[in-house]
Design an enzyme around this catalytic site. Structure first.
Site, short mmCIF file in Angstrom:
data_model
loop_
_atom_site.label_atom_id
_atom_site.label_comp_id
_atom_site.label_asym_id
_atom_site.label_seq_id
_atom_site.Cartn_x
_atom_site.Cartn_y
_atom_site.Cartn_z
N CYS A 284 14.35 -4.71 -11.31
CA CYS A 284 13.34 -4.29 -12.68
C CYS A 284 13.96 -3.34 -13.47
O CYS A 284 14.62 -2.43 -13.27
CB CYS A 284 12.26 -3.60 -11.73
SG CYS A 284 11.46 -4.51 -10.71
N CYS B 158 -5.29 -2.01 -6.94
CA CYS B 158 -4.86 -1.36 -8.43
C CYS B 158 -3.64 -1.95 -9.14
O CYS B 158 -2.66 -2.33 -8.35
CB CYS B 158 -4.42 0.18 -8.03
SG CYS B 158 -3.54 1.22 -9.33
N CYS C 232 17.02 0.40 -4.23
CA CYS C 232 16.11 -0.64 -4.10
C CYS C 232 16.86 -1.89 -4.31
O CYS C 232 17.90 -2.04 -5.27
CB CYS C 232 14.82 -0.52 -5.13
SG CYS C 232 13.78 -2.08 -5.01
N CYS D 93 -4.03 5.50 -1.64
CA CYS D 93 -3.43 4.36 -2.40
C CYS D 93 -2.00 4.24 -1.73
O CYS D 93 -1.21 5.03 -1.75
CB CYS D 93 -3.47 4.49 -3.90
SG CYS D 93 -2.86 2.90 -4.78
N CYS E 121 13.41 0.35 -14.12
CA CYS E 121 13.29 1.35 -13.15
C CYS E 121 14.46 1.92 -12.70
O CYS E 121 15.47 1.27 -12.34
CB CYS E 121 12.64 0.57 -11.96
SG CYS E 121 12.34 1.67 -10.36
N ARG F 203 -6.04 4.03 -16.27
CA ARG F 203 -5.40 5.25 -16.14
C ARG F 203 -4.44 5.07 -17.02
O ARG F 203 -3.48 4.35 -17.03
CB ARG F 203 -4.93 5.42 -14.55
CG ARG F 203 -4.19 6.60 -14.31
CD ARG F 203 -3.86 6.62 -12.80
NE ARG F 203 -4.88 6.27 -12.00
CZ ARG F 203 -5.21 5.33 -11.47
NH1 ARG F 203 -4.01 4.37 -11.30
NH2 ARG F 203 -6.13 5.11 -10.29
N CYS G 241 -1.41 8.60 -3.95
CA CYS G 241 -0.39 7.28 -3.94
C CYS G 241 0.83 7.66 -3.26
O CYS G 241 1.45 8.36 -3.93
CB CYS G 241 -0.58 7.05 -5.18
SG CYS G 241 0.05 5.19 -5.30
#
Length: 346
Positions: A69, A201, A65, A141, A72, A271, A109
């Site tokens: 972040c 979401c 990526c 999702c 992550c 959730r 998802c």
């Protein structure tokens, strides 16, 4: 009636808690935790009964990526030892949906790493979704990073039901965990998804060094977003990430945050998401007195609770796994009130 029951009453009247009341929840003494959970359950039961909805993730593109972040393991600054691969073939995404349905998941998802999807990736995911919708009774999702409105519309047209795009933390703390995009970039993606007619979401991650005010501000920002579902992630520190040494969370802290989110979002699906097993440990069942949804089968790069174990945990609580793959009215879940579980300690 104690102060926590008063907070439940306010939530049931759709009244916003004050910042002082929010801090009361987060700073509740450990010996009052069961009282707090009892109050949160009154709100949860009103709108969701004893029903629990499950969701399963598919890491359809892993690693490499461009974003930084800090939590992550797939980020540009992570040295974590994780699988790295490009977008999975359509057949594997469809098979993942079959596994999710067999796990009694209401929603599947599809997640990919990266700042935003390539148009080619949007097209391939859309084709997989079309096949899934034809063959498997499950909601879809997608969590694909930053989206423009055109991409969101193509996903909606393919049959995607919902977009996940978390705010992650408060606006004030955002730059402490990510510098390659802004808090407002995330809000823009949510606007594009909603404009395309997609459900939303959106939640966050706790345990990244934020303070109580950041948790409160995140919960309040989400009231402005009005998501259909709120995943509450709890940092699972991964070796090779900037937050690898953070150990800020206790099971009690996680439960207090879940109670706060329930009071501030009484009608919204909440959730218990990433880091549930790592942080809640033996207190995992208590999370369902505030939350009404779980991930099963693992997360993007960390393991999770197998679905059969989650089913047993839910059954042992006297709760029920429910699969509703159409649109639903949460009020219907509580049409027949049930007695409160034996939880409160006098």
């Amino acid at each position: 009636m104690n102060e926590f029951q008063s907070l439940a009453d306010k939530a049931l009247r759709d009244e916003l808690l004050s910042r002082s009341e929010c801090r009361t929840v987060l700073e509740a003494p450990e010996e009052r935790l069961l009282d707090l959970l009892h109050a949160a359950f009154r709100v949860r039961e009103r709108y969701f009964g004893r029903k629990v909805r499950l969701q399963m993730l598919m890491n359809a593109k892993s690693g490499a990526c461009q974003e930084d972040c800090h939590y992550c393991s797939q980020s540009a600054i992570s040295t974590a030892d994780i699988p790295q691969y490009g977008l999975l073939p359509k057949a594997q995404m469809v098979e993942g949906a079959r596994r999710a349905a067999s796990a009694k998941a209401q929603r599947y998802c599809i997640v990919i790493s990266g700042r935003s999807p390539l148009d080619r990736e949007v097209a391939e995911i859309a084709e997989a979704v079309r096949v899934i919708k034809q063959e498997i009774p499950i909601q879809i999702c997608c969590s694909l990073g930053l989206l423009d409105e055109g991409q969101a519309k193509r996903l909606k047209a393919a049959g995607v039901d919902r977009i996940n795009h978390n705010l992650n933390t408060s606006e004030a703390y955002h730059d402490s965990i990510c510098t390659t995009h802004t808090f407002h970039d995330r809000l823009a993606t949510i606007r594009h998804a909603r404009s395309a007619g997609l459900e939303i979401c959106s939640g966050g991650v706790i345990g990244m060094g934020e303070g109580n005010d950041d948790v409160i501000n995140l919960a309040l920002a989400l009231r402005e977003v009005k998501p259909d579902s709120i995943p509450v992630n709890m940092l699972h520190p991964v070796a090779g990430t900037p937050l690898q040494h953070r150990q800020d969370l206790t099971p009690q802290r996680c439960l207090k945050v879940l109670c706060l989110f329930r009071f501030l979002h009484p009608r919204t699906e909440i959730r218990v998401a990433g880091g549930r097993e790592f942080n809640l440990r033996s207190l995992q069942p208590l999370a369902l007195y505030a939350a009404d949804s779980l991930f099963v089968g693992g997360y993007l790069t960390t393991p999770g609770q197998p679905a059969p174990d989650a089913w047993r945990m839910i059954e042992d609580l006297g709760f029920e796994v429910v699969v509703d793959n159409g649109s639903s009215d949460p009020d219907e879940a509580a049409a027949v009130p049930s007695p409160l579980p034996v939880l409160k300690v006098e």
